[in-house]
Design an enzyme around this catalytic site. Sequence first.
Site: not given
Length: 292
Positions: A53, A128, A209-210
């Site tokens: 990231y 990952h 999750p959104l």
Amino acid sequence: MRHRSLGGLAVGAVGLGAMPLSIEGHPDEARALATVHAALDAGVTLLDTADSYHPPGGEPGAGERLLARALAAYGGDRDAVLVATKGGRGRSADGGWTVDGRPEHLRRAAEGSARRLGTDAIGLYQLHKPDPAVPYAESLGAMRELLDAGTIRLAGISNVDGEQILLARKILGERLVSVQNRYSPAVRDAEAELRLCAELGLAFLPWSPLGGISRSSLDGTSAQEEDPRFGAFHRVARARGVSPQRVALAWLLARPGNVLPIPGASRPESARDSALAAELVLSEAELAELGV
């Protein structure tokens, strides 16, 4: 905040996905730290990041270093905070994502993550993504070696199917505690994996999750056009006087098994709103309307 179990540890039912804080388009340092601190103040105790990231061309581990700085500067209780990171992916100069599941790479990656996080042992280390060029059992063998060496305390896997979950359970045993797959109102491809985790007693950490839930005026922003496929989330949100994102997270918490959503945030307000989903208990009628 209500708590759930992750590898025998009690963590807040809603975590914080720290990816938006360190990849391209990330907020400045002050707002990033404020976002993490707002989440911690709201009862979040699971922080999720990865060594990959970082912006394209940047140094690996930018997200891990950010969380280390945020925790060092936090004036509250840090003892209950579990930092989860991941290894086995990278960034290309053009912004793409690479995969490297070689055992030697995973060992080096985990050791580097531990140094950046300032810890002797990573609380939760997650593979990952399976590398198609490396037998998955070999990558999992490296995870087992990291557990045996004490470099990591608990192991998780991500972006996997049912067969890979069962293989990981066979190789890692009870030290495999979580699966992190994409799952949201819009993307439910991992339904079978979610249910398998429930059967095996593994925590399921849905990433992104959104997905599918557009912003509304309840978010304190200009409303966006609602996707008609997910209008029920907006209707329940309006009736409850909360954001549709909070309803989506509460819906996830009502899914089978031990679900621990890790929504991303780049503003303190978003982190606080997501954390409040842990206290939102949806009725049977509301869950039926949402399609559970």
